[in-house]
Scaffold this motif. Sequence first.
Motif, short mmCIF file in Angstrom:
data_model
loop_
_atom_site.label_atom_id
_atom_site.label_comp_id
_atom_site.label_asym_id
_atom_site.label_seq_id
_atom_site.Cartn_x
_atom_site.Cartn_y
_atom_site.Cartn_z
N GLU A 14 -62.05 -24.15 121.30
CA GLU A 14 -62.65 -23.94 119.98
C GLU A 14 -62.72 -22.46 119.64
N THR A 48 -72.50 -19.96 116.69
CA THR A 48 -71.39 -20.55 115.94
C THR A 48 -71.85 -21.01 114.57
N ARG A 50 -70.59 -24.06 111.93
CA ARG A 50 -69.77 -25.27 111.86
C ARG A 50 -69.91 -25.94 110.50
N ASP A 53 -68.34 -30.89 112.21
CA ASP A 53 -68.10 -30.57 113.62
C ASP A 53 -67.08 -29.44 113.80
N ARG A 54 -66.43 -29.03 112.72
CA ARG A 54 -65.37 -28.03 112.79
C ARG A 54 -65.96 -26.62 112.90
N ILE A 55 -65.53 -25.88 113.91
CA ILE A 55 -66.00 -24.50 114.06
C ILE A 55 -65.30 -23.63 113.02
#
Length: 136
Positions: A14, A48, A50, A53-55
């Motif tokens: 990721e 992070t 997001r 769920d996408r970084i």
Amino acid sequence: MISYQLENDLKAEEFVKVLQRSTLGERRPVNDPERIAAMLAHGNLILTARDNDRIVGVARSLTDFSFCTYLSDLAVDPDYQHRGIGKELIRRTQLEAPEAKLILLAAPAAVHYYPHIGMKRHEHCFYIDRADELKQ
């Protein structure tokens, strides 16, 4: 909606994805999985951003939580830039170590970004690029 979290256990895959999508991937060892894993293992403050769920953003720092925090990697996916994500990652980094001075070296593409968000330029920064240069 963007969510922010402390992720000191961020997966290397990721991390590499967001580095490659940003200009920071050009200056990081994205093709060296062992170095990437070591960077994550020894970074002791990783935040992070997001989208579901996408970084889409990461701030990886090394800090003593009392005097200094070195923000080594600040990367935001270009599709998510200009939305305040980088600024929020910096703010949250500061909140994790509020007594520490935040220090970073700007990537060439981001030199004008940091003064825009209120950071001060320091003209007395020095570095050695790699340990093998010391042997010369």
